[in-house]
Enzyme design. Structure first.
Site, PDB file in Angstrom:
ATOM      1  N   CYS A   1       1.008  -1.339   0.065  1.00 16.39           N
ATOM      2  CA  CYS A   1      -0.160   0.234   0.242  1.00 16.39           C
ATOM      3  C   CYS A   1       1.287   1.390   0.719  1.00 16.39           C
ATOM      4  O   CYS A   1       1.911   1.471   0.917  1.00 16.39           O
ATOM      5  CB  CYS A   1      -0.974   0.209   1.369  1.00 16.39           C
ATOM      6  SG  CYS A   1      -1.543   1.711   1.438  1.00 16.39           S
TER       7      CYS A   1
ATOM      8  N   CYS B   1       0.384   3.362   3.415  1.00 19.59           N
ATOM      9  CA  CYS B   1       0.895   2.780   4.750  1.00 19.59           C
ATOM     10  C   CYS B   1       2.493   3.881   4.895  1.00 19.59           C
ATOM     11  O   CYS B   1       2.926   3.830   4.274  1.00 19.59           O
ATOM     12  CB  CYS B   1       0.892   1.266   4.853  1.00 19.59           C
ATOM     13  SG  CYS B   1      -0.496   0.622   5.297  1.00 19.59           S
TER      14      CYS B   1
ATOM     15  N   HIS C   1      -7.049   2.200   1.924  1.00 21.70           N
ATOM     16  CA  HIS C   1      -6.113   2.263   2.780  1.00 21.70           C
ATOM     17  C   HIS C   1      -7.233   3.828   3.303  1.00 21.70           C
ATOM     18  O   HIS C   1      -7.725   4.544   2.196  1.00 21.70           O
ATOM     19  CB  HIS C   1      -4.762   3.310   2.894  1.00 21.70           C
ATOM     20  CG  HIS C   1      -3.913   3.600   4.084  1.00 21.70           C
ATOM     21  ND1 HIS C   1      -3.360   2.875   4.557  1.00 21.70           N
ATOM     22  CD2 HIS C   1      -4.649   4.581   4.727  1.00 21.70           C
ATOM     23  CE1 HIS C   1      -3.011   3.903   6.073  1.00 21.70           C
ATOM     24  NE2 HIS C   1      -3.730   4.376   5.753  1.00 21.70           N
TER      25      HIS C   1
ATOM     26  N   HIS D   1      -8.321   7.283   3.646  1.00 25.37           N
ATOM     27  CA  HIS D   1      -7.865   8.529   2.505  1.00 25.37           C
ATOM     28  C   HIS D   1      -9.246   9.186   1.651  1.00 25.37           C
ATOM     29  O   HIS D   1      -9.763   8.557   1.333  1.00 25.37           O
ATOM     30  CB  HIS D   1      -6.769   7.889   1.539  1.00 25.37           C
ATOM     31  CG  HIS D   1      -7.067   7.326   0.227  1.00 25.37           C
ATOM     32  ND1 HIS D   1      -7.323   6.342   0.293  1.00 25.37           N
ATOM     33  CD2 HIS D   1      -7.370   8.108  -0.726  1.00 25.37           C
ATOM     34  CE1 HIS D   1      -7.938   6.114  -1.058  1.00 25.37           C
ATOM     35  NE2 HIS D   1      -8.063   7.219  -1.776  1.00 25.37           N
TER      36      HIS D   1
ATOM     37  N   GLN E   1      -9.561  13.147  -1.117  1.00 28.47           N
ATOM     38  CA  GLN E   1      -8.497  13.721  -1.788  1.00 28.47           C
ATOM     39  C   GLN E   1      -9.379  15.298  -1.804  1.00 28.47           C
ATOM     40  O   GLN E   1     -10.410  15.578  -1.061  1.00 28.47           O
ATOM     41  CB  GLN E   1      -8.844  13.264  -3.843  1.00 28.47           C
ATOM     42  CG  GLN E   1      -8.709  11.725  -3.582  1.00 28.47           C
ATOM     43  CD  GLN E   1      -8.865  10.889  -5.079  1.00 28.47           C
ATOM     44  OE1 GLN E   1      -8.373  11.557  -6.206  1.00 28.47           O
ATOM     45  NE2 GLN E   1      -9.260  10.235  -5.310  1.00 28.47           N
TER      46      GLN E   1
END
Length: 333
Positions: A46, A49, A160, A162, A164
């Protein structure tokens, strides 16, 4: 200071352009390089990470991290393009200048956002406001959009947690329509459209979470089976304009709203969380900051697909009455 990147990746060569649809006036962005972006890698690879061999983030741990997207839809470094496609003036064309950033909510790959502490949501609000201010100051950026896509049903490419941020080189079609509606409403009534809508919703049956500075409600004309708007009680154009008290409360309300959405079907809800902000150069007094959270899940085992009416004609059909969904979101509290 810059941190060396040990991954040996090729340099970023963005190819972003916008083309204007002559039949609708909408901008369409063409980005051939994004077709090669990372797609659902295993956890050990990933890029979000911390500190791993594929990581975009060299730190060993972090709370919230923000960095420029390696596969941007808009980028100031993109080369120039001819002003028209095929030399035909009716097909307007421009370089896709702007900026795209990734916001990582936590360094824990398996974390679930609504289970993070309120303090983490407060940090996120600060990060969103900080980046909105910086991107709004960039040459050529017309609007800043903060958003999160969650769930494979929505089309995420990284698991993961997140979101934008896009710095668009144009005012988006949805915001353009809001500007037109708000201007028309002011001309005909003298009122502020978002304030009048909020007052009507607060007096109705679709309020989900009432607060001192914010209210979360299912809109009367909800398009999606799950759709909730979170709106401040006073007019502010963007996240930057929020007071400390408004930032503190929205952090807590947003966390609670996500928790209730996950409780609807006893499983993490796939959703898009979209922070609508006023454009940078126009309509600052017309468009009010607000969150629109929506999901394609219409039942525990069913997804709403955008078929002929929605995709072909942008004429929405919702199978779930907004009043019923608002009641369910209140009940799961």
């Amino acid at each position: 200071m810059p941190v060396p990147d040990p991954r040996g990746l090729p340099p970023v060569e963005p190819l972003c352009e916008t083309r204007r649809d002559p039949l609708t006036g909408d901008h369409v962005t063409i980005t051939a390089h994004r077709n090669a972006r990372t797609f659902l890698p295993p956890a050990g690879e990933c890029p979000l990470c911390p500190g791993g061999p594929a990581s975009e983030i060299p730190d060993a741990r972090y709370d919230v991290a923000v960095f420029e997207n390696r596969f941007p839809a808009f980028d100031a470094r993109t080369p120039g393009v001819p002003p028209a496609v095929d030399g035909a003036a009716v097909f307007e064309r421009a370089r896709g200048a702007g900026r795209c950033e990734v916001v990582c909510f936590t360094d824990d790959h398996s974390a679930i956002l609504p289970r993070l502490p309120v303090s983490r949501f407060r940090t996120l609000v600060e990060a969103w406001a900080d980046r909105t201010a910086d991107l709004s100051a960039l040459p050529g950026v017309a609007q800043v959009f903060v958003f999160e896509n969650r769930g494979v049903e929505i089309g995420v490419t990284l698991h993961h947690p997140h979101g934008q941020i896009y710095g668009y080189p144009f005012v988006t079609p949805r915001t353009g329509r809001m500007l037109e509606q708000a201007a028309r409403h002011r001309a005909s009534t003298g009122g502020e459209l978002f304030g009048d809508v909020l007052a009507a919703e607060r007096a109705g049956a679709r309020v989900v979470l009432p607060g001192e500075h914010w209210t979360a409600f299912v809109p009367a004309a909800a398009r999606w089976p799950v759709e909730v708007h979170l709106m401040p009680h006073r007019h502010v154009p963007d996240l930057v304009a929020l007071t400390d008290a408004e930032r503190e409360e929205v952090a807590a309300l947003y966390k609670e709203l996500l928790r209730r959405c996950d409780a609807l079907y006893d499983t993490p809800l796939p959703y898009v969380a979209a922070w609508h902000q006023a454009p940078i150069g126009e309509g600052r007094g017309l468009v009010r900051l607000h969150l629109e959270l929506f999901s394609v899940r219409r039942a525990a085992d069913r997804i709403k697909y955008l078929a002929g009416s929605e995709s072909g004609m942008a004429a929405w059909i919702n199978d779930v009455p907004p009043e019923r969904q608002a009641a369910r979101l209140r009940d799961v509290g």
